[in-house]
Motif scaffolding. Sequence first.
Motif, PDB file in Angstrom:
ATOM      1  N   PRO A 113      41.867  35.639  45.871  1.00  0.00           N
ATOM      2  CA  PRO A 113      42.528  35.967  44.754  1.00  0.00           C
ATOM      3  C   PRO A 113      43.827  36.566  43.883  1.00  0.00           C
ATOM      4  CG  PRO A 113      40.952  37.114  44.318  1.00  0.00           C
ATOM      5  CD  PRO A 113      41.188  36.988  46.126  1.00  0.00           C
ATOM      6  N   PRO A 114      44.198  36.190  42.693  1.00  0.00           N
ATOM      7  CA  PRO A 114      45.147  37.755  42.005  1.00  0.00           C
ATOM      8  C   PRO A 114      44.095  37.927  41.157  1.00  0.00           C
ATOM      9  CG  PRO A 114      45.172  35.003  41.185  1.00  0.00           C
ATOM     10  CD  PRO A 114      44.567  34.803  42.134  1.00  0.00           C
ATOM     11  N   TYR A 115      44.412  39.658  42.265  1.00  0.00           N
ATOM     12  CA  TYR A 115      43.526  40.072  42.264  1.00  0.00           C
ATOM     13  C   TYR A 115      43.979  42.124  41.195  1.00  0.00           C
ATOM     14  CZ  TYR A 115      44.352  41.857  46.601  1.00  0.00           C
ATOM     15  OH  TYR A 115      44.713  42.555  47.999  1.00  0.00           O
ATOM     16  N   VAL A 116      45.173  42.566  41.418  1.00  0.00           N
ATOM     17  CA  VAL A 116      45.751  43.244  41.024  1.00  0.00           C
ATOM     18  C   VAL A 116      45.676  43.429  39.621  1.00  0.00           C
ATOM     19  CG1 VAL A 116      47.848  44.635  40.454  1.00  0.00           C
ATOM     20  CG2 VAL A 116      47.706  43.282  43.002  1.00  0.00           C
ATOM     21  N   PRO A 117      45.332  44.597  38.504  1.00  0.00           N
ATOM     22  CA  PRO A 117      44.857  44.743  37.480  1.00  0.00           C
ATOM     23  C   PRO A 117      46.543  44.546  36.821  1.00  0.00           C
ATOM     24  CG  PRO A 117      43.993  46.233  38.841  1.00  0.00           C
ATOM     25  CD  PRO A 117      44.882  45.922  39.489  1.00  0.00           C
ATOM     26  N   ASP A 118      46.847  44.576  35.350  1.00  0.00           N
ATOM     27  CA  ASP A 118      47.723  43.565  35.493  1.00  0.00           C
ATOM     28  C   ASP A 118      48.281  45.595  34.356  1.00  0.00           C
ATOM     29  OD1 ASP A 118      47.181  41.108  34.683  1.00  0.00           O
ATOM     30  OD2 ASP A 118      47.017  41.048  32.078  1.00  0.00           O
ATOM     31  N   GLY A 119      49.856  44.874  35.065  1.00  0.00           N
ATOM     32  CA  GLY A 119      50.313  46.503  34.434  1.00  0.00           C
ATOM     33  C   GLY A 119      50.927  47.795  35.785  1.00  0.00           C
ATOM     34  N   ALA A 123      53.330  36.670  39.452  1.00  0.00           N
ATOM     35  CA  ALA A 123      52.753  37.158  39.323  1.00  0.00           C
ATOM     36  C   ALA A 123      51.399  36.652  39.453  1.00  0.00           C
ATOM     37  CB  ALA A 123      53.534  37.065  37.571  1.00  0.00           C
ATOM     38  N   GLU A 124      51.886  35.277  38.944  1.00  0.00           N
ATOM     39  CA  GLU A 124      50.320  34.189  39.158  1.00  0.00           C
ATOM     40  C   GLU A 124      49.400  34.178  39.890  1.00  0.00           C
ATOM     41  OE1 GLU A 124      49.465  29.966  38.313  1.00  0.00           O
ATOM     42  OE2 GLU A 124      51.553  29.787  38.510  1.00  0.00           O
ATOM     43  N   ALA A 125      50.048  34.359  41.068  1.00  0.00           N
ATOM     44  CA  ALA A 125      49.158  34.876  42.242  1.00  0.00           C
ATOM     45  C   ALA A 125      48.967  36.148  42.707  1.00  0.00           C
ATOM     46  CB  ALA A 125      49.838  34.609  43.390  1.00  0.00           C
ATOM     47  N   VAL A 126      49.261  37.237  41.901  1.00  0.00           N
ATOM     48  CA  VAL A 126      49.488  38.747  42.218  1.00  0.00           C
ATOM     49  C   VAL A 126      48.448  39.655  41.653  1.00  0.00           C
ATOM     50  CG1 VAL A 126      50.642  41.642  42.157  1.00  0.00           C
ATOM     51  CG2 VAL A 126      51.641  39.140  42.966  1.00  0.00           C
ATOM     52  N   PHE A 127      48.714  38.702  39.713  1.00  0.00           N
ATOM     53  CA  PHE A 127      47.819  39.883  38.979  1.00  0.00           C
ATOM     54  C   PHE A 127      46.476  38.985  38.029  1.00  0.00           C
ATOM     55  CE2 PHE A 127      52.607  41.745  38.358  1.00  0.00           C
ATOM     56  CZ  PHE A 127      51.721  42.302  38.698  1.00  0.00           C
ATOM     57  N   GLY A 128      46.032  39.851  37.817  1.00  0.00           N
ATOM     58  CA  GLY A 128      44.158  39.473  37.846  1.00  0.00           C
ATOM     59  C   GLY A 128      43.719  39.399  36.316  1.00  0.00           C
ATOM     60  N   GLY A 165      41.820  42.871  36.763  1.00  0.00           N
ATOM     61  CA  GLY A 165      42.140  42.710  37.781  1.00  0.00           C
ATOM     62  C   GLY A 165      40.429  41.829  38.389  1.00  0.00           C
ATOM     63  N   LEU A 166      39.927  41.213  37.415  1.00  0.00           N
ATOM     64  CA  LEU A 166      38.845  40.290  37.692  1.00  0.00           C
ATOM     65  C   LEU A 166      38.488  39.810  37.445  1.00  0.00           C
ATOM     66  CD1 LEU A 166      35.527  43.218  37.991  1.00  0.00           C
ATOM     67  CD2 LEU A 166      37.380  42.528  40.231  1.00  0.00           C
ATOM     68  N   GLU A 167      39.810  38.874  36.161  1.00  0.00           N
ATOM     69  CA  GLU A 167      39.425  37.469  35.943  1.00  0.00           C
ATOM     70  C   GLU A 167      39.341  36.538  36.408  1.00  0.00           C
ATOM     71  OE1 GLU A 167      42.422  37.065  33.567  1.00  0.00           O
ATOM     72  OE2 GLU A 167      42.090  38.054  31.517  1.00  0.00           O
ATOM     73  N   ILE A 168      39.888  36.288  37.384  1.00  0.00           N
ATOM     74  CA  ILE A 168      39.625  35.590  38.276  1.00  0.00           C
ATOM     75  C   ILE A 168      38.736  35.818  39.561  1.00  0.00           C
ATOM     76  CG2 ILE A 168      40.828  33.694  39.892  1.00  0.00           C
ATOM     77  CD1 ILE A 168      42.022  33.962  37.274  1.00  0.00           C
ATOM     78  N   ILE A 169      38.218  36.779  39.897  1.00  0.00           N
ATOM     79  CA  ILE A 169      37.223  36.996  40.316  1.00  0.00           C
ATOM     80  C   ILE A 169      35.669  36.304  40.369  1.00  0.00           C
ATOM     81  CG2 ILE A 169      35.812  38.770  41.768  1.00  0.00           C
ATOM     82  CD1 ILE A 169      38.366  39.840  42.347  1.00  0.00           C
ATOM     83  N   ARG A 170      35.500  37.014  38.632  1.00  0.00           N
ATOM     84  CA  ARG A 170      33.958  36.419  38.052  1.00  0.00           C
ATOM     85  C   ARG A 170      33.742  34.963  38.239  1.00  0.00           C
ATOM     86  NH1 ARG A 170      36.302  40.101  34.517  1.00  0.00           N
ATOM     87  NH2 ARG A 170      34.937  42.118  34.326  1.00  0.00           N
ATOM     88  N   PRO A 171      35.163  34.364  37.906  1.00  0.00           N
ATOM     89  CA  PRO A 171      34.753  32.428  38.073  1.00  0.00           C
ATOM     90  C   PRO A 171      34.425  31.944  39.407  1.00  0.00           C
ATOM     91  CG  PRO A 171      36.434  32.899  37.082  1.00  0.00           C
ATOM     92  CD  PRO A 171      36.182  34.224  37.077  1.00  0.00           C
ATOM     93  N   ASP A 199      40.863  44.052  45.287  1.00  0.00           N
ATOM     94  CA  ASP A 199      42.260  45.443  44.641  1.00  0.00           C
ATOM     95  C   ASP A 199      41.287  46.593  45.358  1.00  0.00           C
ATOM     96  OD1 ASP A 199      44.684  45.885  44.127  1.00  0.00           O
ATOM     97  OD2 ASP A 199      43.063  48.153  43.265  1.00  0.00           O
ATOM     98  N   ASP A 200      42.042  47.637  45.782  1.00  0.00           N
ATOM     99  CA  ASP A 200      41.891  48.509  46.270  1.00  0.00           C
ATOM    100  C   ASP A 200      40.941  49.689  45.183  1.00  0.00           C
ATOM    101  OD1 ASP A 200      43.911  50.732  45.269  1.00  0.00           O
ATOM    102  OD2 ASP A 200      44.182  50.600  47.314  1.00  0.00           O
TER     103      ASP A 200
END
Length: 290
Positions: A198-204, A217-222, A226-232, A252-253
């Motif tokens: 998923p997109p998982y890089v924290p914004d900023g 950007a929608e495929a990179v930042f989460g 960075g967990l907004e998509i991972i939770r659902p 993300d690492d």
Amino acid sequence: MPSHEHPRESADRTRLAPVLAAATSELTAAGVASPRVDAELLAAHVLDVPRGRLLITDTIRAAELARFRSLVAGRARRVPLQHLLGTAAFRHLELAVGDGVFVPRPETELLAGWGIERTAPGATVVDLCSGSGAIALAVADETEAARVVAVERSEAALRWLRRNAADFPSVRVEHGDVTDPDLLAELRGGVDVLLCNPPYVPDGTPVPPEVSDHDPAEAVFGGGDGLEIIRPVIALAAKLLRPGGWLGIEHDDVHGAAVPALLDADGRFTEVTAHDDLTGRPRYATARLG
């Protein structure tokens, strides 16, 4: 000059070695991470030969040289190498990529391989946030899965996904949003393996120009953490998987502890495991539905 070589052909040619050296210098100055490799891959692309044959290729024609210099200039502007080549390698596949779709990364091959090892003949596999289709198509290519469902929200990415999936009859492309709790409702409780990059890089978070200027950007930042998509995705996976089904999520690492903790906190998963990539950085988490 060999008798078979036309004089105009000699006049039309430039020695390749100094051309590659100059391109490498240009890419180095531009901050490209692997300047020599990129220069060689672009030259091989223009000459339509495997990169290894450059060792025995002495010259380059004028028209090829002009095209090569144009591609090098694009790479120096930090256009992704894969956009310039038109393809990205992923496991045993060459995937078409370009504007509007996230370029698959080599580290994602590890998650795909983990899922492939757990895909039995006849299995149903779901790939969420599929993008170019890298994970889904690798599974279809390397297993006897009966059905692979590749889900993508972005219309731009879907065009690339459908193009890449065209030769894989077991792959079904689905336009959908992984935050929709009713996504793939007809598969509920019947999925054997669910994979997601998923997109998982924290914004900023600072990212290279290849990412900031070219990956969607929608495929990179989460989101902020960075967990907004991972939770659902975790909640959806718990609905879709059969008991004993497998879940793998790239992250993300900075999420080496956070994603396994989310899986544990859900309460429906067992065998929660953190995995590093080949550089030793936390890269994906896996679990099994209890």
